[in-house]
Design an enzyme around this catalytic site. Structure first.
Site, PDB file in Angstrom:
ATOM      1  N   ARG A   1      -0.561  -0.232  10.242  1.00 55.19           N
ATOM      2  CA  ARG A   1       0.014  -0.687   8.981  1.00 55.19           C
ATOM      3  C   ARG A   1      -0.719  -1.956   8.588  1.00 55.19           C
ATOM      4  O   ARG A   1      -0.326  -3.046   8.935  1.00 55.19           O
ATOM      5  CB  ARG A   1       1.497  -1.002   9.166  1.00 55.19           C
ATOM      6  CG  ARG A   1       2.297   0.189   9.537  1.00 55.19           C
ATOM      7  CD  ARG A   1       3.683  -0.207   9.964  1.00 55.19           C
ATOM      8  NE  ARG A   1       3.800  -0.227  11.391  1.00 55.19           N
ATOM      9  CZ  ARG A   1       4.302  -1.220  12.085  1.00 55.19           C
ATOM     10  NH1 ARG A   1       4.717  -2.290  11.500  1.00 55.19           N
ATOM     11  NH2 ARG A   1       4.381  -1.147  13.386  1.00 55.19           N
TER      12      ARG A   1
ATOM     13  N   ARG B   1      -0.073  -5.973   5.025  1.00 58.55           N
ATOM     14  CA  ARG B   1       0.158  -7.186   5.766  1.00 58.55           C
ATOM     15  C   ARG B   1      -0.770  -8.308   5.333  1.00 58.55           C
ATOM     16  O   ARG B   1      -0.388  -9.462   5.351  1.00 58.55           O
ATOM     17  CB  ARG B   1      -0.018  -6.903   7.247  1.00 58.55           C
ATOM     18  CG  ARG B   1       0.706  -5.681   7.843  1.00 58.55           C
ATOM     19  CD  ARG B   1       1.971  -5.446   7.514  1.00 58.55           C
ATOM     20  NE  ARG B   1       3.190  -5.146   8.138  1.00 58.55           N
ATOM     21  CZ  ARG B   1       3.670  -5.429   9.313  1.00 58.55           C
ATOM     22  NH1 ARG B   1       2.957  -6.024  10.191  1.00 58.55           N
ATOM     23  NH2 ARG B   1       4.873  -5.119   9.634  1.00 58.55           N
TER      24      ARG B   1
ATOM     25  N   ARG C   1       1.563  -3.157  -4.818  1.00 56.52           N
ATOM     26  CA  ARG C   1       2.610  -2.500  -4.036  1.00 56.52           C
ATOM     27  C   ARG C   1       3.922  -2.335  -4.803  1.00 56.52           C
ATOM     28  O   ARG C   1       4.582  -1.314  -4.739  1.00 56.52           O
ATOM     29  CB  ARG C   1       2.810  -3.315  -2.753  1.00 56.52           C
ATOM     30  CG  ARG C   1       4.150  -3.228  -2.056  1.00 56.52           C
ATOM     31  CD  ARG C   1       4.240  -2.020  -1.162  1.00 56.52           C
ATOM     32  NE  ARG C   1       5.352  -2.156  -0.223  1.00 56.52           N
ATOM     33  CZ  ARG C   1       6.635  -1.946  -0.534  1.00 56.52           C
ATOM     34  NH1 ARG C   1       6.973  -1.615  -1.762  1.00 56.52           N
ATOM     35  NH2 ARG C   1       7.584  -2.079   0.383  1.00 56.52           N
TER      36      ARG C   1
ATOM     37  N   ASP D   1       3.386   6.765   5.420  1.00 55.96           N
ATOM     38  CA  ASP D   1       4.135   6.219   6.558  1.00 55.96           C
ATOM     39  C   ASP D   1       4.563   7.378   7.447  1.00 55.96           C
ATOM     40  O   ASP D   1       4.668   8.517   6.984  1.00 55.96           O
ATOM     41  CB  ASP D   1       5.365   5.428   6.089  1.00 55.96           C
ATOM     42  CG  ASP D   1       5.887   4.516   7.202  1.00 55.96           C
ATOM     43  OD1 ASP D   1       5.432   3.369   7.291  1.00 55.96           O
ATOM     44  OD2 ASP D   1       6.716   4.973   8.011  1.00 55.96           O
TER      45      ASP D   1
ATOM     46  N   TYR E   1      13.316   6.554  15.902  1.00 55.19           N
ATOM     47  CA  TYR E   1      13.900   6.022  14.667  1.00 55.19           C
ATOM     48  C   TYR E   1      15.124   6.825  14.247  1.00 55.19           C
ATOM     49  O   TYR E   1      16.135   6.267  13.811  1.00 55.19           O
ATOM     50  CB  TYR E   1      12.862   6.020  13.531  1.00 55.19           C
ATOM     51  CG  TYR E   1      11.821   4.929  13.675  1.00 55.19           C
ATOM     52  CD1 TYR E   1      12.195   3.594  13.666  1.00 55.19           C
ATOM     53  CD2 TYR E   1      10.481   5.233  13.812  1.00 55.19           C
ATOM     54  CE1 TYR E   1      11.249   2.589  13.794  1.00 55.19           C
ATOM     55  CE2 TYR E   1       9.521   4.238  13.932  1.00 55.19           C
ATOM     56  CZ  TYR E   1       9.920   2.920  13.926  1.00 55.19           C
ATOM     57  OH  TYR E   1       8.986   1.921  14.049  1.00 55.19           O
TER      58      TYR E   1
HETATM   59  O1  CP3 Z   1      -2.802   0.422   6.813  1.00 58.16           O
HETATM   60  C1  CP3 Z   1      -1.998   1.075   6.152  1.00 58.16           C
HETATM   61  O2  CP3 Z   1      -1.346   0.599   5.223  1.00 58.16           O
HETATM   62  C2  CP3 Z   1      -1.901   2.524   6.513  1.00 58.16           C
HETATM   63  C3  CP3 Z   1      -0.672   3.181   6.169  1.00 58.16           C
HETATM   64  C4  CP3 Z   1       0.434   3.137   7.192  1.00 58.16           C
HETATM   65  C5  CP3 Z   1       1.731   2.603   6.933  1.00 58.16           C
HETATM   66  N1  CP3 Z   1       2.530   2.922   7.990  1.00 58.16           N
HETATM   67  C6  CP3 Z   1       2.165   1.886   5.713  1.00 58.16           C
HETATM   68  C7  CP3 Z   1       3.179   0.798   5.893  1.00 58.16           C
HETATM   69  C8  CP3 Z   1       0.459   3.703   8.458  1.00 58.16           C
HETATM   70  C9  CP3 Z   1      -0.690   4.343   9.213  1.00 58.16           C
HETATM   71  C10 CP3 Z   1       1.796   3.572   8.957  1.00 58.16           C
HETATM   72  C11 CP3 Z   1       2.233   4.132  10.241  1.00 58.16           C
HETATM   73  C12 CP3 Z   1       3.474   3.650  10.839  1.00 58.16           C
HETATM   74  N2  CP3 Z   1       4.664   3.365  10.224  1.00 58.16           N
HETATM   75  C13 CP3 Z   1       3.656   3.498  12.231  1.00 58.16           C
HETATM   76  C14 CP3 Z   1       2.611   3.838  13.283  1.00 58.16           C
HETATM   77  C15 CP3 Z   1       1.551   2.811  13.397  1.00 58.16           C
HETATM   78  C16 CP3 Z   1       2.009   1.515  13.985  1.00 58.16           C
HETATM   79  O3  CP3 Z   1       1.887   0.506  13.293  1.00 58.16           O
HETATM   80  O4  CP3 Z   1       2.457   1.522  15.145  1.00 58.16           O
HETATM   81  C17 CP3 Z   1       4.976   3.061  12.434  1.00 58.16           C
HETATM   82  C18 CP3 Z   1       5.610   2.734  13.759  1.00 58.16           C
HETATM   83  C19 CP3 Z   1       5.607   2.980  11.150  1.00 58.16           C
HETATM   84  C20 CP3 Z   1       7.014   2.599  10.831  1.00 58.16           C
HETATM   85  C21 CP3 Z   1       7.051   1.364   9.991  1.00 58.16           C
HETATM   86  N3  CP3 Z   1       6.733   1.320   8.640  1.00 58.16           N
HETATM   87  C22 CP3 Z   1       7.335   0.036  10.402  1.00 58.16           C
HETATM   88  C23 CP3 Z   1       7.747  -0.370  11.798  1.00 58.16           C
HETATM   89  C24 CP3 Z   1       7.159  -0.804   9.278  1.00 58.16           C
HETATM   90  C25 CP3 Z   1       7.229  -2.335   9.241  1.00 58.16           C
HETATM   91  C26 CP3 Z   1       8.287  -2.927   8.431  1.00 58.16           C
HETATM   92  C27 CP3 Z   1       7.875  -4.341   8.014  1.00 58.16           C
HETATM   93  O5  CP3 Z   1       7.859  -4.590   6.817  1.00 58.16           O
HETATM   94  O6  CP3 Z   1       7.553  -5.147   8.901  1.00 58.16           O
HETATM   95  C28 CP3 Z   1       6.792   0.018   8.194  1.00 58.16           C
HETATM   96  C29 CP3 Z   1       6.497  -0.423   6.821  1.00 58.16           C
HETATM   97  C30 CP3 Z   1       5.106  -0.240   6.378  1.00 58.16           C
HETATM   98  N4  CP3 Z   1       4.440   0.961   6.393  1.00 58.16           N
HETATM   99  C31 CP3 Z   1       4.250  -1.239   5.823  1.00 58.16           C
HETATM  100  C32 CP3 Z   1       3.039  -0.574   5.498  1.00 58.16           C
HETATM  101  C33 CP3 Z   1       1.831  -1.141   4.820  1.00 58.16           C
HETATM  102  C34 CP3 Z   1       4.635  -2.729   5.660  1.00 58.16           C
HETATM  103  C35 CP3 Z   1       4.584  -3.330   4.346  1.00 58.16           C
HETATM  104  C36 CP3 Z   1       5.341  -2.735   3.177  1.00 58.16           C
HETATM  105  O7  CP3 Z   1       6.518  -2.310   3.292  1.00 58.16           O
HETATM  106  O8  CP3 Z   1       4.741  -2.736   2.095  1.00 58.16           O
END
Ligand code: CP3
Length: 321
Positions: A2, A6, A15, A51, A127
């Site tokens: 992700r 970030r 976004r 995601d 989850y």
């Molecule tokens: O780089 C990228 O943006 C690629 C796309 C991507 C996202 N999620 C977008 C996202 C990918 C490959 C994922 C996979 C994902 N999602 C995983 C496996 C990879 C890893 O990091 O271990 C997991 C465990 C998730 C579940 C998830 N989604 C979590 C734990 C979170 C974090 C919540 C937070 O805000 O801290 C998300 C949200 C998420 N998915 C974000 C992004 C870019 C965070 C920012 C946002 O909400 O815009």
């Protein structure tokens, strides 16, 4: 990982507010967001903006991604009847936006490969059972050990969902697929082998015939690496807990992806460069290494540090010579 969300100001501009699932459901936005890190950093591949919970959300399980928290579930999975809430995915009607995004990206990206992905059955199950991100995975482990048949049935359904999603992504044009079992490191090897490996193997087997490289990744998987290698992927992603040369031995020479600790990127550049060179040195110019961070980029990382890492790897890594 992700990443984009970030570190990049341009990500925050595009976004929008609200659930990430809304941004993902909008191909125009998702295409732009996927391209941003490629443009800014000059990385060698793009990772689809989506995601791991998209398929379960799309079939109506009641999952959302709460900003700053992660995936949350209205009614968590707790009993056999909940299996009926998990039907197979019909990508053309359930996630047409994902396919539209991929097709648009393949056109825009030219020679740069696009990596598609899915959540591995165990990580998605954690989850659905916990209802929110967890540190202990208590409910998940209680079901795994206490109701093994139900747990196996759940993972099998989630394997089917991952397969449906990955096959549709491959058919829409992705060049490689990654299966994220981010939280598998919460399990001991014997438990992983008995309760998780079969469903993961099923996913890798089902997509093998499509001929695209298959990557498998988890965090804290040092003790699981050799079993994860048995799950069938072509490339094993490793986090930073194990040096990359040791990890490569554990996966018996399979190509590896990794493994700079993302937190190192918060240090001054000289330190980051030194740690980056250490990863490269451990590989020693041999083929079969995809340089990457050991997990996702955190929001406090300065994009200019990431730019420099990419440049260093391009000039000093094997691809640069
Ligand atoms: O780089 C990228 O943006 C690629 C796309 C991507 C996202 N999620 C977008 C996202 C990918 C490959 C994922 C996979 C994902 N999602 C995983 C496996 C990879 C890893 O990091 O271990 C997991 C465990 C998730 C579940 C998830 N989604 C979590 C734990 C979170 C974090 C919540 C937070 O805000 O801290 C998300 C949200 C998420 N998915 C974000 C992004 C870019 C965070 C920012 C946002 O909400 O815009």
């Amino acid at each position: 990982m992700r990443q984009a969300g970030r570190s990049l100001p341009e990500y925050h501009r595009v976004r929008g507010e609200g659930s990430i699932l809304d941004a993902i459901a909008d191909p125009e936005r998702s295409i732009e967001i996927t391209l941003q890190p490629v443009r800014r950093y000059g990385v060698d591949a793009a990772i689809l903006y989506s995601d791991i919970v998209v398929p379960v959300a799309a079939i109506g399980f009641g999952v959302d991604v709460t900003p700053g928290v992660g995936p949350t579930v209205e009614q968590p999975f707790s009993e056999r009847a909940d299996l009926d809430r998990l039907r197979r995915l019909d990508p053309d009607t359930d996630t047409p936006y994902v396919l539209e995004t991929i097709r648009g990206l393949v056109e825009e990206l030219g020679d740069t490969p696009l990596i598609g992905f899915a959540g591995a059955p165990f990580t998605v199950a954690s989850y659905l059972i916990e209802g929110a991100p967890s540190r202990t995975y208590g409910k998940t482990k209680a079901m795994l050990h206490g109701e093994p048949a139900l747990f196996a049935a759940l993972l099998d359904r989630l394997a089917d969902l991952a397969i449906d999603s990955l096959v549709s992504q491959i058919e829409a044009g992705v060049s490689a697929v990654q299966l994220f079992d981010s939280w598998a490191g919460a399990l001991s090897p014997d438990v992983y082998e008995a309760a998780v490996l079969p469903s993961t193997q099923k996913v890798f087997e089902a997509v093998a015939s499509y001929g695209v490289p298959r990557i498998h990744f988890g965090v804290g998987t040092g003790e699981l690496l050799s079993l994860m290698s048995d799950a069938g992927a072509d490339v094993i992603g490793v986090d930073w807990h194990v040096p990359i040369d040791v990890a490569r031995e554990r996966v018996r020479g399979k190509p590896v992806q990794g493994n700079l600790d993302p937190a190192v990127c918060l240090a001054r550049w000289e330190v980051v460069a030194e740690r980056t060179r250490d990863v490269l040195a451990r590989i020693g110019g041999e083929p079969g290494h995809v340089f990457n961070l050991g997990h996702g980029v955190t929001p406090d990382i300065d994009p200019s540090i990431l730019e420099k890492i990419v440049e260093l790897v391009h000039t000093e890594g094997r691809a640069g010579r």
